[in-house]
Motif scaffolding. Structure first.
Motif, PDB file in Angstrom:
ATOM      1  N   UNK A   3       0.811  -1.222   0.000  1.00  0.00           N
ATOM      2  CA  UNK A   3       0.000   0.000   0.000  1.00  0.00           C
ATOM      3  C   UNK A   3       0.845   1.273   0.000  1.00  0.00           C
ATOM      4  N   UNK A   4       2.167   1.115  -0.030  1.00  0.00           N
ATOM      5  CA  UNK A   4       3.041   2.300   0.035  1.00  0.00           C
ATOM      6  C   UNK A   4       2.774   3.272  -1.110  1.00  0.00           C
ATOM      7  N   UNK A   5       2.483   2.740  -2.287  1.00  0.00           N
ATOM      8  CA  UNK A   5       2.256   3.611  -3.440  1.00  0.00           C
ATOM      9  C   UNK A   5       0.956   4.382  -3.386  1.00  0.00           C
ATOM     10  N   UNK A   6       0.124   4.108  -2.384  1.00  0.00           N
ATOM     11  CA  UNK A   6      -1.162   4.791  -2.264  1.00  0.00           C
ATOM     12  C   UNK A   6      -1.195   5.720  -1.058  1.00  0.00           C
ATOM     13  N   UNK A   7      -0.028   6.036  -0.552  1.00  0.00           N
ATOM     14  CA  UNK A   7       0.053   6.925   0.602  1.00  0.00           C
ATOM     15  C   UNK A   7      -0.403   8.340   0.236  1.00  0.00           C
ATOM     16  N   UNK A   8      -1.093   8.980   1.163  1.00  0.00           N
ATOM     17  CA  UNK A   8      -1.525  10.362   0.930  1.00  0.00           C
ATOM     18  C   UNK A   8      -0.335  11.299   0.757  1.00  0.00           C
ATOM     19  N   UNK A   9       0.791  10.940   1.356  1.00  0.00           N
ATOM     20  CA  UNK A   9       1.965  11.809   1.253  1.00  0.00           C
ATOM     21  C   UNK A   9       2.467  11.927  -0.178  1.00  0.00           C
ATOM     22  N   UNK A  10       2.113  10.928  -1.021  1.00  0.00           N
ATOM     23  CA  UNK A  10       2.547  10.953  -2.416  1.00  0.00           C
ATOM     24  C   UNK A  10       1.498  11.571  -3.338  1.00  0.00           C
ATOM     25  N   UNK A  11       0.368  11.985  -2.792  1.00  0.00           N
ATOM     26  CA  UNK A  11      -0.717  12.536  -3.598  1.00  0.00           C
ATOM     27  C   UNK A  11      -0.586  14.045  -3.726  1.00  0.00           C
TER      28      UNK A  11
END
Length: 356
Positions: free
Chosen positions: A323-331
């Motif tokens: 789920x790392x690629x769906x972190x809010x920090x990357x949005x």
């Protein structure tokens, strides 16, 4: 901490589209669908996480339509048809169905009910797939629309065959789990007029009589609940009287009284009253029980244990990596605030009582 819209986009996307949209964010290779589904199941069902957190995550999955129930109805049936993903998808469905909000979300697309019924009928009794499918169906049978669809798809006949250990569609001998969840589902399906009629046509009386004195009190309660519904039918009462049900009930009542089993004693008394009705007494046998789902407020996520069969001993940390690629920090900036507002609005629209 997750961008649920992006997560939903990933799950709904076709494989080639998923690779194109998510490869760059994942450093060239997006996570596998199996890894993502396992991580979702971990968050929903991990015994190490507080129940309140798990309930919040479940509500968020419904709010943002993570499984595409509303936005792309074919998503769940496709996952259930994929041999490499079906077990995990079933596990997620079974956990979602523990909560009223999860059931309300799933049944917005009854195609997944049809898919799970197909799995249930085709799998050997008490295989891992069978366990997850039966759990999901029993929990979804608390709602009216799935009840009607299950009856139309022949689940009354199937479950009577399972409980009676007979029928060509029954692969194996039922375990305690199959008897308990199967009898609970039958009790729910017998609330519907069509379900009662199917029971009458399939000689449910013989199956129920054989289970009336089962040692498991849950199974006895389910059997008694089914009897209570069926005894509203004059034809069923007539057959039951001719088969000696009154004598059986009086014998069980006497035994329950001698043992101080007040629950069983009261249940049998209700059945004796129902059996004594004449054709003009009682409610209209053709009237539906539970015409709407306003009273579907049962929530039992804290009791869910079946998902552990799928999660096994794998650590939560390894599952979370998917789920790392769906972190809010990357949005993009503002995503977290917009997501929070949407979730608050979703909750304020009236989540079933006790769900969050």
């Amino acid at each position: 901490d997750l961008d649920f819209s992006r997560l939903a986009q990933f799950i709904r996307a076709a494989p080639d589209e998923r690779l194109r949209l998510f490869a760059s964010a994942a450093g060239g290779v997006p996570p596998s669908m199996a890894a993502v589904l396992r991580a979702l199941l971990q968050r929903l069902a991990s015994a190490e996480a507080p129940v309140a957190h798990r309930r919040g995550f479940l509500a968020a999955m419904a709010c943002f339509d993570v499984l595409g129930v509303r936005a792309r109805p074919q998503t769940l049936p496709e996952l259930l048809r994929d041999p490499s993903l079906a077990e995990l998808a079933l596990g997620i469905l079974a956990v979602l169905a523990c909560e009223a909000i999860g059931r309300m979300y799933i049944v917005a697309n009854l195609a997944c009910v049809e898919a799970v019924v197909g799995i249930l009928k085709s799998q050997p009794l008490d295989s891992s797939m069978h366990i997850q499918a039966l759990a999901a169906m029993q929990r979804l049978s608390l709602r009216r629309a799935p009840q009607d669809r299950m009856i139309a798809l022949g689940l009354v006949e199937w479950v009577l065959g399972c409980l009676g250990w007979q029928g060509e569609a029954i692969h194996g001998t039922p375990s305690e789990f199959s008897l308990e969840f199967g009898s609970a589902m039958l009790m729910n399906l017998a609330l519907r007029t069509a379900g009662k009629r199917r029971c009458l046509q399939c000689d449910a009386l013989s199956v129920l009589l054989n289970l009336m004195e089962h040692w498991n009190p849950q199974i006895r309660t389910h059997v008694n609940g089914t009897f209570y519904s069926l005894l509203s039918l004059p034809n069923f009462r007539e057959v039951a009287r001719s088969r000696g049900l009154e004598g059986v009930l009086k014998s069980i009542h006497k035994q329950a009284a001698s043992l101080g089993d007040e629950v069983s004693r009261r249940q049998i008394e209700y059945l004796l009253e129902q059996l004594a009705l004449t054709d003009g007494d009682g409610p209209d046998a053709g009237a539906e029980s539970g015409e709407d789902d306003d009273d579907d407020d049962e929530n039992f996520l804290e009791e869910e244990e079946l998902a552990g069969l799928l999660l096994g001993d794998r650590g939560g940390r390894s599952a979370e990596e998917a789920l790392c690629g769906f972190s809010l920090s990357a949005s993009t900036p503002g995503t977290a605030e917009a997501q929070f507002r949407e979730f608050r609005a979703f909750l304020s629209r009236g989540i079933p009582r006790g769900s969050c």
